[in-house]
Design a protein around this motif. Structure first.
Motif, PDB file in Angstrom:
ATOM      1  N   LYS A  29       0.866  -1.155   0.212  1.00  0.00           N
ATOM      2  CA  LYS A  29      -0.014   0.181   0.050  1.00  0.00           C
ATOM      3  C   LYS A  29       0.940   1.289  -0.078  1.00  0.00           C
ATOM      4  N   LYS A  31       1.954   5.159   0.559  1.00  0.00           N
ATOM      5  CA  LYS A  31       1.616   6.337   1.237  1.00  0.00           C
ATOM      6  C   LYS A  31       2.746   7.186   1.034  1.00  0.00           C
ATOM      7  N   TYR A  35       1.320  10.280  -2.876  1.00  0.00           N
ATOM      8  CA  TYR A  35      -0.001   9.420  -2.927  1.00  0.00           C
ATOM      9  C   TYR A  35      -1.182  10.260  -2.542  1.00  0.00           C
ATOM     10  N   ASN A  36      -0.956  11.094  -1.514  1.00  0.00           N
ATOM     11  CA  ASN A  36      -2.129  11.838  -0.988  1.00  0.00           C
ATOM     12  C   ASN A  36      -2.745  13.013  -2.088  1.00  0.00           C
TER      13      ASN A  36
END
Ligand code: SF4
Ligand code: SF4
Length: 471
Positions: A29, A31, A35-36
């Motif tokens: 995943k 982060k 990515y935000n």
């Protein structure tokens, strides 16, 4: 690109193993900052994609591609088959735009805007992480026998994926048959519109297949844009890239050890943690250089930045950069090429937008009645025409009057008061009578004005025929 090892990775793609079998990817995943940002942008785009077929501007669906009825709306502008040239120009502009944009900015589109990446990474993959957990848990689940936990998790995931595919298929269909039509078909039920229902099931199956199983293979194998990268990119194109000069140093990458002096040993800043590989949704190692599989999703940038932070090195070992920038240690700057390409892109967009805005709402076509030339009296010449008026708006146009603008003369509309229905057309016949003394040749260009409620709404030109000797 100068990286470690032989370039054998170029002989195969990361998602297919040596036996030609699918190598399913279980990316960690992602982060981090990028990515935000990507998440925020994708939520906006998803909201737009889901709402566009149901938003109306002046009564026109925001985006509509009704191939069957040949009705197209782009940002609320209705396009008729008569506006086909505008569609062609839009498509050509888009192609040139994509080519120039890619030459300069690489595959930024794939990572940030492409619906395939957005749906897969920002919806389906996120749901997968919630249900099955991160990479390690997903790998464990795969290895598990079909026990209760696996049946429950997989069953739940596939059900949610199917429901989402059905929802996406509904929205997708609304782009083609219209949002209002879709809603009314849904209300009427599948039996009443069996054709729509079959299409819906077909689209649902395709979306389910793509997002549940085929996934990144779309970008690697199917997408023509992805396959064009080889010819579009050069060493000045900006891409997600590994700074191999910094990462490899003089003696190559190496795992970090406590209290070692990496500078003395000549090792680069890459500590070979493979975090950039584990987060990659297409299963590649960015350290091998620019690869066709890379969709510029930036997950490896975030992963590497986090590692650099932890070991106290400067961030940006993997970053947006051109090969030239990395090799020659140049900082990115807007050079003449970028300025020129950006200027061309701006001009192209400007031309297209201008053409859209100067396009008239009403189109008139006036032609001589086939087989007729002219009728004459001692003092006047009369020509007969057919006319067609196309109303591209969503309101009725009434009290139509056609007047001669270029000459003194009379226009006689056969059949009286014409009304052009919204998004419709009318056809009719008209006579134009001009005094011989107002004509100077046997074939003259005349201009006609089309009025509605005494307001000029369109002009049209045609020829007026007469005898060779007019006076
Ligand atoms: S190499 Fe990096 S940017 Fe490219 S697809 Fe993999 S994680 Fe995304
Ligand atoms: S995440 Fe960075 S340090 Fe780790 S292997 Fe990748 S490039 Fe090297």
């Amino acid at each position: 690109m100068g990286v470690q090892g032989k370039e054998t990775f170029r002989d195969s793609i990361g998602t297919i193993d040596e036996d030609g079998k699918r190598n399913f990817i279980y990316p960690k995943k992602p982060k981090g900052k990028l990515y935000n940002y990507r998440s925020y942008i994708s939520y906006l785009l998803i909201a737009f994609l889901f709402s566009a077929p149901f938003i109306k501007i002046n009564g026109n669906q925001l985006l509509l591609f009704n191939l069957m009825d040949r009705k197209f709306n782009i940002f609320g502008f209705p396009f008729w088959p008569q506006d086909f040239y505008l569609l062609v120009i839009s498509m050509l502009t888009s192609i040139v735009f994509i080519i120039l944009f890619t030459v300069v900015f690489g595959r930024i589109f794939c990572g940030w805007i492409c619906p395939q990446t957005i749906f897969l990474e920002m919806i389906f993959r996120k749901i997968e992480y919630v249900i099955e957990g991160d990479r390690a848990k997903q790998l464990n689940l795969e290895k598990m026998p079909w026990n209760k936990e696996k049946v429950l998790k997989k069953g739940l995931k596939w059900t949610v994926f199917f429901m989402l595919s059905l929802l996406i298929a509904n929205v997708f269909l609304a782009y083609f048959i219209g949002g209002d039509t879709l809603i009314s078909h849904v209300k009427d039920g599948p039996i009443a519109h069996i054709g729509t229902f079959v299409k819906l099931l077909a689209f649902t199956s395709v979306f389910y297949f793509v997002f549940a199983w085929f996934r990144e293979q779309v970008c690697i194998i199917v997408c023509p844009y992805g396959r064009l990268q080889g010819v579009l990119l050069d060493d000045k194109s900006i891409n997600v890239a590994y700074d191999f000069v910094r990462g490899e140093g003089d003696s190559g990458r190496k795992k970090i050890r406590k209290d070692e002096d990496r500078d003395d040993l000549g090792h680069g800043d890459c500590i070979d943690c493979k975090q950039c590989v584990q987060v990659c949704p297409t299963g590649i190692d960015i350290r091998n250089g620019t690869q066709m599989e890379c969709v510029n999703c930036t997950a490896c940038i975030d992963a590497c930045d986090e590692i650099m932070d932890q070991v106290g090195f400067e961030k940006g070992l993997v970053r947006y950069a051109s090969e030239e920038e990395i090799e020659k240690k140049k900082k990115f700057k807007f050079n003449a090429r970028l300025v020129a390409y950006s200027a061309i892109l701006t001009v192209l967009m400007g031309v297209l937008v201008t053409m859209l805005f100067i396009r008239t709402d009403v189109e008139a076509k006036i032609h001589h009645l086939p087989g007729q030339t002219f009728q004459s009296t001692v003092t006047t010449i009369k020509n007969v025409y057919t006319f067609k008026l196309i109303n591209k708006t969503t309101r009725e146009i009434d009290n139509i009057d056609i007047r001669l603008e270029s000459h003194q003369g009379e226009v006689i509309l056969v059949g009286g008061n014409y009304i052009v229905p919204k998004q419709g057309l009318i056809e009719g016949t008209l006579f134009i009578e001009i005094k011989r003394t107002n004509l100077s040749s046997s074939k003259e260009k005349i201009e006609l004005g089309i009025y509605s409620d005494n307001v000029l709404i369109e002009t049209s030109t045609t020829n007026f025929m007469g005898p060779v000797l007019m006076n």
